[in-house]
Enzyme design. Sequence first.
Site, short mmCIF file in Angstrom:
data_model
loop_
_atom_site.label_atom_id
_atom_site.label_comp_id
_atom_site.label_asym_id
_atom_site.label_seq_id
_atom_site.Cartn_x
_atom_site.Cartn_y
_atom_site.Cartn_z
N SER A 70 -2.53 0.50 6.66
CA SER A 70 -2.14 -0.69 7.14
C SER A 70 -2.63 -1.86 6.15
CB SER A 70 -2.47 -1.02 8.60
OG SER A 70 -2.26 -2.42 8.92
N HIS A 128 4.08 1.41 2.28
CA HIS A 128 5.19 0.63 1.75
C HIS A 128 5.82 1.28 0.47
CE1 HIS A 128 2.55 -2.98 3.15
NE2 HIS A 128 3.71 -3.07 3.48
N GLN A 179 6.65 -15.18 12.54
CA GLN A 179 6.37 -13.84 13.41
C GLN A 179 4.71 -13.80 13.76
OE1 GLN A 179 7.50 -11.15 10.32
NE2 GLN A 179 6.09 -9.80 11.17
N ARG A 218 -3.77 -4.52 7.24
CA ARG A 218 -5.17 -5.08 8.05
C ARG A 218 -6.44 -4.11 7.90
NH1 ARG A 218 -2.64 -9.05 11.74
NH2 ARG A 218 -0.55 -8.87 11.39
N HIS A 260 0.96 -1.21 -0.19
CA HIS A 260 0.01 -0.01 0.19
C HIS A 260 0.82 1.16 0.04
CE1 HIS A 260 1.33 -0.03 4.11
NE2 HIS A 260 0.33 -1.07 4.33
N ASP A 261 0.43 2.46 0.12
CA ASP A 261 1.09 3.55 0.12
C ASP A 261 2.24 3.77 1.20
OD1 ASP A 261 -0.30 4.35 -2.09
OD2 ASP A 261 -1.54 5.91 -1.30
N GLY A 316 8.67 1.39 8.77
CA GLY A 316 7.82 2.69 8.85
C GLY A 316 7.61 2.85 10.32
N LYS A 373 5.00 3.45 11.89
CA LYS A 373 3.58 2.88 12.24
C LYS A 373 3.95 1.65 13.22
CE LYS A 373 0.47 0.07 10.25
NZ LYS A 373 0.44 -0.91 11.42
O1 PAF Z 1 6.74 -5.03 8.84
C1 PAF Z 1 6.80 -6.24 8.25
O2 PAF Z 1 5.88 -6.07 7.19
C2 PAF Z 1 7.31 -7.32 8.79
O3 PAF Z 1 7.40 -7.38 10.19
C3 PAF Z 1 8.96 -7.54 8.13
C4 PAF Z 1 9.78 -6.51 8.87
C5 PAF Z 1 8.73 -7.43 6.64
C6 PAF Z 1 9.33 -8.64 8.52
O4 PAF Z 1 8.68 -9.98 8.31
#
Ligand code: PAF
Length: 295
Positions: free
Chosen positions: A196, A48, A72, A198, A45-46, A158, A160
């Site tokens: 985000s 990124h 994660q 999400r 998205h914007d 970011g 955020k």
């Molecule tokens: O912020 C994210 O999208 C993830 O935590 C990252 C840094 C790509 C690691 O998987």
Amino acid sequence: MAESTTPTEAPCRVVSTCRQIRAQVAQLRSAGRTIGLVPTMGALHDGHLSLVAASNAECDATIVSIFVNPAQFDRHEDLQQYPRSLADDVASLQSYNVDVVFAPPETELYPGGFSTYVDPPAVAEPLEGRCRPGHFRGVTTVVLKLMNLIPADVAFFGQKDYQQAIVMRRMVEDLNLPVRISVCTTIREPDGLAISSRNAYLKGRQRQQACVLSRGLELADELVGAGERDAATLVARMRQLFADAEITRIDYIAMVHPETLEDIREINGPTLAAVAAYVGKARLIDNRLLGLATT
Ligand code: PAF
């Protein structure tokens, strides 16, 4: 250094294996180019794209990694539902100065027998660390792997995900990694909602409710501007705002030191207000440095 941050039509190469990405990095290095790494989990998205633009501005070459990192996710369901849109992601990067997209399958980064993890620093313990056990262990592990595969000059994160950025800075410092961490401003919708992946889960009126996260942070900032110094009062006022908007599932609303992330009782210096709450099934996070302009 790159000359422009404006989108161009240079095609980007997509590679999926460790061998291929190492070869791409070697080529860029032998051409004497500095490298910016933008690690992502896709669903771009914007927010990124602003990291990509920052990398373009600072580095000669930009590599974007797209990998939904299973290590994660603390909940299997969340991992299953995480949006995946590689073709769209690559299409959205085509108009930016991205040299290479690294999009490995899970088996490439976590082959059978994989069993080495990075123990995250102390700053990973509060906030997200407390609510999502194992999350930062997964993040530090995958980012270290990415940094080993793509030894970049600068890696972009970011604001955020403020705690993630602080964890990255600590890891880089503690493990003597030769990369600089650049933290870029949160990109927001016109009504303040932090952008985000999400947000895609928000349905109907949840989209309106979600604005309350940034409004609550704004309120805390205004109260501090008006002289309020008691952290508990700020938290209580934010909780009331959330309750009024029928947001009741709150993981945390916290006033913390921006570097140590330790709780602050009296606002007498730099303070980060941080929040994590569910709006419907979307778990949203946001933060704001109090007393500063916009974050
Ligand atoms: O912020 C994210 O999208 C993830 O935590 C990252 C840094 C790509 C690691 O998987």
